[in-house]
Scaffold this motif. Structure first.
Motif, PDB file in Angstrom:
ATOM      1  N   SER A  83      -3.950  -1.227  -8.312  1.00  0.00           N
ATOM      2  CA  SER A  83      -5.162  -0.422  -8.166  1.00  0.00           C
ATOM      3  C   SER A  83      -4.747   0.963  -7.685  1.00  0.00           C
ATOM      4  O   SER A  83      -3.831   1.096  -6.883  1.00  0.00           O
ATOM      5  CB  SER A  83      -6.111  -1.045  -7.141  1.00  0.00           C
ATOM      6  OG  SER A  83      -6.502  -2.330  -7.566  1.00  0.00           O
ATOM      7  N   TYR A  84      -5.420   1.981  -8.187  1.00  0.00           N
ATOM      8  CA  TYR A  84      -5.067   3.340  -7.786  1.00  0.00           C
ATOM      9  C   TYR A  84      -6.328   4.181  -7.639  1.00  0.00           C
ATOM     10  O   TYR A  84      -7.352   3.907  -8.252  1.00  0.00           O
ATOM     11  CB  TYR A  84      -4.109   3.977  -8.796  1.00  0.00           C
ATOM     12  CG  TYR A  84      -4.622   4.047 -10.212  1.00  0.00           C
ATOM     13  CD1 TYR A  84      -5.183   5.211 -10.711  1.00  0.00           C
ATOM     14  CD2 TYR A  84      -4.538   2.939 -11.062  1.00  0.00           C
ATOM     15  CE1 TYR A  84      -5.651   5.278 -12.015  1.00  0.00           C
ATOM     16  CE2 TYR A  84      -5.000   3.000 -12.369  1.00  0.00           C
ATOM     17  CZ  TYR A  84      -5.554   4.174 -12.835  1.00  0.00           C
ATOM     18  OH  TYR A  84      -6.024   4.233 -14.118  1.00  0.00           O
ATOM     19  N   MET A  85      -6.227   5.200  -6.796  1.00  0.00           N
ATOM     20  CA  MET A  85      -7.365   6.079  -6.573  1.00  0.00           C
ATOM     21  C   MET A  85      -6.844   7.486  -6.310  1.00  0.00           C
ATOM     22  O   MET A  85      -5.845   7.663  -5.627  1.00  0.00           O
ATOM     23  CB  MET A  85      -8.174   5.610  -5.374  1.00  0.00           C
ATOM     24  CG  MET A  85      -9.418   6.437  -5.129  1.00  0.00           C
ATOM     25  SD  MET A  85     -10.429   5.760  -3.815  1.00  0.00           S
ATOM     26  CE  MET A  85     -11.017   4.273  -4.600  1.00  0.00           C
ATOM     27  N   TYR A  86      -7.539   8.449  -6.894  1.00  0.00           N
ATOM     28  CA  TYR A  86      -7.239   9.859  -6.677  1.00  0.00           C
ATOM     29  C   TYR A  86      -8.462  10.661  -7.084  1.00  0.00           C
ATOM     30  O   TYR A  86      -9.402  10.135  -7.645  1.00  0.00           O
ATOM     31  CB  TYR A  86      -6.002  10.299  -7.471  1.00  0.00           C
ATOM     32  CG  TYR A  86      -6.063   9.889  -8.917  1.00  0.00           C
ATOM     33  CD1 TYR A  86      -6.695  10.675  -9.862  1.00  0.00           C
ATOM     34  CD2 TYR A  86      -5.514   8.677  -9.332  1.00  0.00           C
ATOM     35  CE1 TYR A  86      -6.775  10.282 -11.180  1.00  0.00           C
ATOM     36  CE2 TYR A  86      -5.579   8.286 -10.651  1.00  0.00           C
ATOM     37  CZ  TYR A  86      -6.217   9.088 -11.568  1.00  0.00           C
ATOM     38  OH  TYR A  86      -6.302   8.701 -12.873  1.00  0.00           O
ATOM     39  N   ASP A  87      -8.432  11.953  -6.813  1.00  0.00           N
ATOM     40  CA  ASP A  87      -9.586  12.809  -7.032  1.00  0.00           C
ATOM     41  C   ASP A  87      -9.449  13.577  -8.346  1.00  0.00           C
ATOM     42  O   ASP A  87      -8.995  14.714  -8.374  1.00  0.00           O
ATOM     43  CB  ASP A  87      -9.736  13.762  -5.847  1.00  0.00           C
ATOM     44  CG  ASP A  87     -10.984  14.625  -5.917  1.00  0.00           C
ATOM     45  OD1 ASP A  87     -11.788  14.453  -6.853  1.00  0.00           O
ATOM     46  OD2 ASP A  87     -11.145  15.471  -5.022  1.00  0.00           O
ATOM     47  N   THR A  88      -9.867  12.969  -9.438  1.00  0.00           N
ATOM     48  CA  THR A  88      -9.791  13.605 -10.753  1.00  0.00           C
ATOM     49  C   THR A  88     -10.633  14.875 -10.804  1.00  0.00           C
ATOM     50  O   THR A  88     -10.168  15.923 -11.250  1.00  0.00           O
ATOM     51  CB  THR A  88     -10.296  12.636 -11.843  1.00  0.00           C
ATOM     52  OG1 THR A  88      -9.515  11.440 -11.788  1.00  0.00           O
ATOM     53  CG2 THR A  88     -10.183  13.248 -13.226  1.00  0.00           C
ATOM     54  N   TRP A 143       0.862  -1.182   0.000  1.00  0.00           N
ATOM     55  CA  TRP A 143       0.000   0.000   0.000  1.00  0.00           C
ATOM     56  C   TRP A 143       0.895   1.226   0.000  1.00  0.00           C
ATOM     57  O   TRP A 143       1.863   1.295   0.750  1.00  0.00           O
ATOM     58  CB  TRP A 143      -0.877   0.047   1.250  1.00  0.00           C
ATOM     59  CG  TRP A 143      -1.922  -1.003   1.286  1.00  0.00           C
ATOM     60  CD1 TRP A 143      -1.826  -2.254   1.833  1.00  0.00           C
ATOM     61  CD2 TRP A 143      -3.248  -0.906   0.762  1.00  0.00           C
ATOM     62  NE1 TRP A 143      -3.011  -2.936   1.681  1.00  0.00           N
ATOM     63  CE2 TRP A 143      -3.896  -2.126   1.028  1.00  0.00           C
ATOM     64  CE3 TRP A 143      -3.946   0.101   0.094  1.00  0.00           C
ATOM     65  CZ2 TRP A 143      -5.203  -2.373   0.651  1.00  0.00           C
ATOM     66  CZ3 TRP A 143      -5.254  -0.136  -0.288  1.00  0.00           C
ATOM     67  CH2 TRP A 143      -5.876  -1.362   0.007  1.00  0.00           C
ATOM     68  N   ARG A 144       0.554   2.208  -0.843  1.00  0.00           N
ATOM     69  CA  ARG A 144       1.324   3.450  -0.892  1.00  0.00           C
ATOM     70  C   ARG A 144       0.383   4.647  -0.892  1.00  0.00           C
ATOM     71  O   ARG A 144      -0.567   4.684  -1.665  1.00  0.00           O
ATOM     72  CB  ARG A 144       2.158   3.528  -2.170  1.00  0.00           C
ATOM     73  CG  ARG A 144       3.340   2.622  -2.167  1.00  0.00           C
ATOM     74  CD  ARG A 144       4.149   2.819  -3.414  1.00  0.00           C
ATOM     75  NE  ARG A 144       5.554   2.862  -3.035  1.00  0.00           N
ATOM     76  CZ  ARG A 144       6.541   3.034  -3.861  1.00  0.00           C
ATOM     77  NH1 ARG A 144       6.308   3.212  -5.139  1.00  0.00           N
ATOM     78  NH2 ARG A 144       7.773   3.064  -3.428  1.00  0.00           N
ATOM     79  N   GLN A 145       0.674   5.588  -0.036  1.00  0.00           N
ATOM     80  CA  GLN A 145       0.003   6.883  -0.082  1.00  0.00           C
ATOM     81  C   GLN A 145       1.040   7.858  -0.622  1.00  0.00           C
ATOM     82  O   GLN A 145       2.136   7.973  -0.077  1.00  0.00           O
ATOM     83  CB  GLN A 145      -0.455   7.312   1.307  1.00  0.00           C
ATOM     84  CG  GLN A 145      -1.154   8.652   1.295  1.00  0.00           C
ATOM     85  CD  GLN A 145      -1.586   9.078   2.684  1.00  0.00           C
ATOM     86  OE1 GLN A 145      -1.617   8.276   3.620  1.00  0.00           O
ATOM     87  NE2 GLN A 145      -1.907  10.339   2.816  1.00  0.00           N
ATOM     88  N   MET A 146       0.693   8.513  -1.725  1.00  0.00           N
ATOM     89  CA  MET A 146       1.624   9.438  -2.371  1.00  0.00           C
ATOM     90  C   MET A 146       0.905  10.749  -2.651  1.00  0.00           C
ATOM     91  O   MET A 146      -0.316  10.811  -2.646  1.00  0.00           O
ATOM     92  CB  MET A 146       2.148   8.835  -3.666  1.00  0.00           C
ATOM     93  CG  MET A 146       2.903   7.528  -3.462  1.00  0.00           C
ATOM     94  SD  MET A 146       3.495   6.796  -4.998  1.00  0.00           S
ATOM     95  CE  MET A 146       4.953   7.800  -5.266  1.00  0.00           C
ATOM     96  N   LEU A 153      -3.698   7.067  -3.705  1.00  0.00           N
ATOM     97  CA  LEU A 153      -3.558   5.821  -2.967  1.00  0.00           C
ATOM     98  C   LEU A 153      -3.358   4.692  -3.975  1.00  0.00           C
ATOM     99  O   LEU A 153      -4.111   4.585  -4.948  1.00  0.00           O
ATOM    100  CB  LEU A 153      -4.809   5.545  -2.121  1.00  0.00           C
ATOM    101  CG  LEU A 153      -4.790   4.290  -1.267  1.00  0.00           C
ATOM    102  CD1 LEU A 153      -3.664   4.347  -0.238  1.00  0.00           C
ATOM    103  CD2 LEU A 153      -6.133   4.102  -0.567  1.00  0.00           C
ATOM    104  N   PHE A 154      -2.322   3.887  -3.751  1.00  0.00           N
ATOM    105  CA  PHE A 154      -2.004   2.775  -4.640  1.00  0.00           C
ATOM    106  C   PHE A 154      -1.955   1.475  -3.857  1.00  0.00           C
ATOM    107  O   PHE A 154      -1.474   1.441  -2.730  1.00  0.00           O
ATOM    108  CB  PHE A 154      -0.623   2.975  -5.294  1.00  0.00           C
ATOM    109  CG  PHE A 154      -0.529   4.223  -6.105  1.00  0.00           C
ATOM    110  CD1 PHE A 154      -1.121   4.293  -7.349  1.00  0.00           C
ATOM    111  CD2 PHE A 154       0.146   5.334  -5.629  1.00  0.00           C
ATOM    112  CE1 PHE A 154      -1.036   5.442  -8.108  1.00  0.00           C
ATOM    113  CE2 PHE A 154       0.228   6.485  -6.375  1.00  0.00           C
ATOM    114  CZ  PHE A 154      -0.362   6.548  -7.619  1.00  0.00           C
TER     115      PHE A 154
END
Length: 185
Positions: free
Chosen positions: A146-151, A101-104, A132-133
Motif C-alpha cells: 500500500s502506498y500514499m502520496y500527494d498527487t 512501514w517506510r517513510q520516503m 508512505l509505504f
C-alpha cells in the motif's frame, strides 16, 4: 505522479536518510529486479495473491494479482517516460511483525519532455514528495503493498503553484494511463 510514484516504491539512485532493515533490503532487491525487468525471481518475492493499493490503483486497473501484477509493474517501469532525474530518500523505516512501514521522499529534478499533461516543465524544476509505504509479508514474501502520496500537491507544484492548472492536469492523464495499461502483459 503515478508512474513516478509506482517506480519510487524503492527506486534507484536512493540517497541515505535511514538504513533499511532486513525486510527493507528484501523489498529493495525485489523491486530492483522488477525495474531491471528480471522476472526470474518473482515467485520468491511476491505471494500468488500479491496486491497493491494506492492513489491511482483504480485508474491503473490494478485488479491483477500475484505474478501478473508484478509483470504489469515491470512493464510500467519500462515505459516510464517521465524523463526526471530521480532520487529516493529513505527517511524512516519500522518493522512490526509481518509489516514493514517506510517513510520516503521522492525527489525529482530536471524534467525533460511532456509529463502528466504538461507539455513542458521548467528544466530546473525540483519537486520533493513525501511518500508512505506499507508492505505486508506472508511466508517471507510480499503479500500486499500500500502506498500514499500527494498527487494533487505535486501537480500544483509542477504548475508553479497554480491550483487550478495543477488540478486540471489530473484530468489529462488518460494517455499516460493507457500507455501503462497497454504495456502490461
Amino acid at each position: 505522479m503515478l508512474l513516478v510514484a509506482v517506480v519510487a516504491m524503492v527506486g534507484s539512485g536512493s540517497s541515505k536518510g535511514a538504513e533499511p532493515g532486513e525486510k527493507g533490503r528484501f523489498v529493495d532487491a525485489c523491486y530492483e529486479r522488477l525495474r531491471a525487468n528480471d522476472l526470474s525471481k518473482v515467485k520468491d518475492c511476491f505471494t500468488d495473491d500479491f496486491q497493491m493499493f494506492g492513489p491511482e490503483s483504480k485508474l491503473l486497473g490494478l485488479s491483477a494479482r500475484g505474478e501478473a501484477l508484478a509483470r504489469m509493474m515491470a512493464a510500467g517501469f519500462a515505459v516510464d517516460g517521465s524523463g526526471w532525474t530521480t532520487e529516493f530518500r529513505l527517511d524512516d523505516e519500522s518493522e512490526v511483525g509481518d509489516t514493514l512501514w517506510r517513510q520516503m521522499t521522492w525527489i525529482g529534478r530536471n524534467p525533460r519532455g511532456p509529463y502528466f499533461g504538461f507539455t513542458s516543465l521548467p528544466p530546473d524544476l525540483e519537486l520533493q514528495m513525501p511518500m508512505l509505504f506499507k508492505y505486508t509479508f506472508r511466508d517471507g514474501r510480499i503479500a500486499e503493498h500500500s502506498y500514499m502520496y500527494d498527487t494533487v500537491g505535486a501537480l500544483i507544484d509542477m504548475a508553479g503553484g497554480d491550483y487550478k492548472a495543477g488540478v486540471e492536469k489530473l484530468l489529462e492523464i488518460a494517455p499516460m494511463i493507457e500507455q501503462m495499461r497497454s504495456a502490461s502483459p
